[in-house]
Design a protein around this motif. Sequence first.
Motif, PDB file in Angstrom:
ATOM      1  N   GLY A 105       0.809  -1.207   0.000  1.00  0.00           N
ATOM      2  CA  GLY A 105       0.000   0.000   0.000  1.00  0.00           C
ATOM      3  C   GLY A 105       0.845   1.261   0.000  1.00  0.00           C
ATOM      4  O   GLY A 105       2.074   1.221  -0.137  1.00  0.00           O
ATOM      5  N   SER A 106       0.171   2.402   0.186  1.00  0.00           N
ATOM      6  CA  SER A 106       0.872   3.687   0.104  1.00  0.00           C
ATOM      7  C   SER A 106       0.215   4.718   0.995  1.00  0.00           C
ATOM      8  O   SER A 106      -0.955   4.603   1.371  1.00  0.00           O
ATOM      9  N   ILE A 107       0.993   5.749   1.328  1.00  0.00           N
ATOM     10  CA  ILE A 107       0.514   6.900   2.095  1.00  0.00           C
ATOM     11  C   ILE A 107       0.992   8.152   1.386  1.00  0.00           C
ATOM     12  O   ILE A 107       2.180   8.265   1.037  1.00  0.00           O
ATOM     13  N   ARG A 108       0.085   9.084   1.163  1.00  0.00           N
ATOM     14  CA  ARG A 108       0.436  10.374   0.582  1.00  0.00           C
ATOM     15  C   ARG A 108      -0.006  11.488   1.522  1.00  0.00           C
ATOM     16  O   ARG A 108      -1.111  11.455   2.056  1.00  0.00           O
ATOM     17  N   VAL A 109       0.867  12.472   1.679  1.00  0.00           N
ATOM     18  CA  VAL A 109       0.575  13.646   2.501  1.00  0.00           C
ATOM     19  C   VAL A 109       0.721  14.864   1.608  1.00  0.00           C
ATOM     20  O   VAL A 109       1.813  15.145   1.107  1.00  0.00           O
ATOM     21  N   GLY A 110      -0.383  15.557   1.358  1.00  0.00           N
ATOM     22  CA  GLY A 110      -0.344  16.686   0.444  1.00  0.00           C
ATOM     23  C   GLY A 110       0.140  16.287  -0.927  1.00  0.00           C
ATOM     24  O   GLY A 110       0.825  17.064  -1.610  1.00  0.00           O
ATOM     25  N   GLY A 111      -0.176  15.054  -1.346  1.00  0.00           N
ATOM     26  CA  GLY A 111       0.223  14.555  -2.652  1.00  0.00           C
ATOM     27  C   GLY A 111       1.599  13.934  -2.706  1.00  0.00           C
ATOM     28  O   GLY A 111       1.973  13.332  -3.712  1.00  0.00           O
ATOM     29  N   LEU A 112       2.377  14.055  -1.619  1.00  0.00           N
ATOM     30  CA  LEU A 112       3.734  13.517  -1.580  1.00  0.00           C
ATOM     31  C   LEU A 112       3.718  12.143  -0.921  1.00  0.00           C
ATOM     32  O   LEU A 112       3.249  11.989   0.207  1.00  0.00           O
ATOM     33  N   GLU A 113       4.241  11.142  -1.618  1.00  0.00           N
ATOM     34  CA  GLU A 113       4.217   9.778  -1.087  1.00  0.00           C
ATOM     35  C   GLU A 113       5.336   9.578  -0.073  1.00  0.00           C
ATOM     36  O   GLU A 113       6.467  10.029  -0.266  1.00  0.00           O
ATOM     37  N   VAL A 114       4.993   8.891   1.017  1.00  0.00           N
ATOM     38  CA  VAL A 114       5.992   8.544   2.020  1.00  0.00           C
ATOM     39  C   VAL A 114       6.970   7.547   1.402  1.00  0.00           C
ATOM     40  O   VAL A 114       6.572   6.490   0.892  1.00  0.00           O
ATOM     41  N   GLY A 115       8.259   7.866   1.426  1.00  0.00           N
ATOM     42  CA  GLY A 115       9.288   7.002   0.840  1.00  0.00           C
ATOM     43  C   GLY A 115      10.658   7.427   1.298  1.00  0.00           C
ATOM     44  O   GLY A 115      10.823   8.439   2.000  1.00  0.00           O
ATOM     45  N   ASP A 116      11.664   6.674   0.889  1.00  0.00           N
ATOM     46  CA  ASP A 116      13.036   6.934   1.344  1.00  0.00           C
ATOM     47  C   ASP A 116      13.484   8.369   1.056  1.00  0.00           C
ATOM     48  O   ASP A 116      14.154   8.989   1.870  1.00  0.00           O
ATOM     49  N   GLY A 117      13.111   8.884  -0.096  1.00  0.00           N
ATOM     50  CA  GLY A 117      13.583  10.203  -0.481  1.00  0.00           C
ATOM     51  C   GLY A 117      12.738  11.361   0.006  1.00  0.00           C
ATOM     52  O   GLY A 117      13.083  12.525  -0.243  1.00  0.00           O
ATOM     53  N   THR A 118      11.658  11.058   0.709  1.00  0.00           N
ATOM     54  CA  THR A 118      10.731  12.128   1.112  1.00  0.00           C
ATOM     55  C   THR A 118      10.581  12.261   2.623  1.00  0.00           C
ATOM     56  O   THR A 118       9.795  13.090   3.087  1.00  0.00           O
ATOM     57  N   LEU A 119      11.302  11.453   3.413  1.00  0.00           N
ATOM     58  CA  LEU A 119      11.033  11.397   4.851  1.00  0.00           C
ATOM     59  C   LEU A 119      11.209  12.745   5.543  1.00  0.00           C
ATOM     60  O   LEU A 119      10.426  13.093   6.427  1.00  0.00           O
ATOM     61  N   ARG A 120      12.215  13.507   5.172  1.00  0.00           N
ATOM     62  CA  ARG A 120      12.443  14.800   5.840  1.00  0.00           C
ATOM     63  C   ARG A 120      11.232  15.717   5.647  1.00  0.00           C
ATOM     64  O   ARG A 120      10.734  16.322   6.607  1.00  0.00           O
ATOM     65  N   GLU A 121      10.726  15.797   4.434  1.00  0.00           N
ATOM     66  CA  GLU A 121       9.580  16.654   4.168  1.00  0.00           C
ATOM     67  C   GLU A 121       8.307  16.068   4.771  1.00  0.00           C
ATOM     68  O   GLU A 121       7.470  16.811   5.305  1.00  0.00           O
ATOM     69  N   ILE A 122       8.142  14.751   4.719  1.00  0.00           N
ATOM     70  CA  ILE A 122       6.966  14.116   5.309  1.00  0.00           C
ATOM     71  C   ILE A 122       6.914  14.401   6.806  1.00  0.00           C
ATOM     72  O   ILE A 122       5.848  14.712   7.365  1.00  0.00           O
ATOM     73  N   ARG A 123       8.051  14.345   7.467  1.00  0.00           N
ATOM     74  CA  ARG A 123       8.069  14.563   8.923  1.00  0.00           C
ATOM     75  C   ARG A 123       7.858  16.025   9.278  1.00  0.00           C
ATOM     76  O   ARG A 123       7.502  16.333  10.411  1.00  0.00           O
ATOM     77  N   ARG A 124       8.080  16.911   8.326  1.00  0.00           N
ATOM     78  CA  ARG A 124       7.670  18.297   8.550  1.00  0.00           C
ATOM     79  C   ARG A 124       6.166  18.429   8.380  1.00  0.00           C
ATOM     80  O   ARG A 124       5.507  19.171   9.111  1.00  0.00           O
ATOM     81  N   ARG A 125       5.607  17.704   7.406  1.00  0.00           N
ATOM     82  CA  ARG A 125       4.185  17.830   7.102  1.00  0.00           C
ATOM     83  C   ARG A 125       3.280  17.124   8.109  1.00  0.00           C
ATOM     84  O   ARG A 125       2.139  17.534   8.310  1.00  0.00           O
TER      85      ARG A 125
END
Length: 249
Positions: free
Chosen positions: A60-80
């Motif tokens: 499955g998947s998780i998106r926050v504000g259209g950004l998918e949780v993944g290895d390259g997005t963790l810093r931004e996801i944890r801000r969001r």
Amino acid sequence: MTDVLEVRGLAFAYPDGHQALFGVDFRIARGERVALLGPNGAGKTTLVLHLNGILRAQAGSIRVGGLEVGDGTLREIRRRVGIVFQDPDDQLFLPTVWEDVAFGPANLGYRGAELKARVERALAQVGMLEHADRPPHHLSFGQRRRVAVATVLAMEPEVLVLDEPSSNLDPASRRELAEILLGLDVTLLMVTHDLPYALQLCPRSLILDSGVIVADGPTRDLLADAELLREHRLELPFGFSPSAAPAGF
């Protein structure tokens, strides 16, 4: 309204083989306040820890504000996605309230006037600005919980996740926190066993049981369904009537 949080087919098993989540699906629109309800062992904490990548989905998947949780997005996801844990002492570890609230934004690179503005704004939102120079361990439990909320608000998240925010609070602190949360302009997901608090703060609720979403609807309707509550081991306080409680009581 646009979706700020989208969870699709989320599944997860722990290394010991225990399957905690079985294909969880839900969406939360920007500005919504949603309660996540369910008995102990339902998978609520496991689900929450996926929302900012502490645990990683096996399917499955998780998106926050259209950004998918993944290895390259963790810093931004944890801000969001900001998570306020049940025990505020898990989040407060520096000598003063100010330093604790400044810690997150400073790690994002904010300095000077912009950092000061973020800290002051977050503390003002929770009514703790006058305590900025105090050591957190000198505060009451309710005050420490409000500071823990401020540490997350200072990051200006898109989604504020609260884990059992009313636990261990006296009635006055519980009421004060409710007033603060109702006044925040943020998308809110609140994990709670406190069903009246869910009704007071969240127009919509999800019920998670045995790793799946078993109900999703208006909180008042779900709490008025005695058979649904009984089936999923959820109990209202004696004498509390969801249908009789005023809006935002």
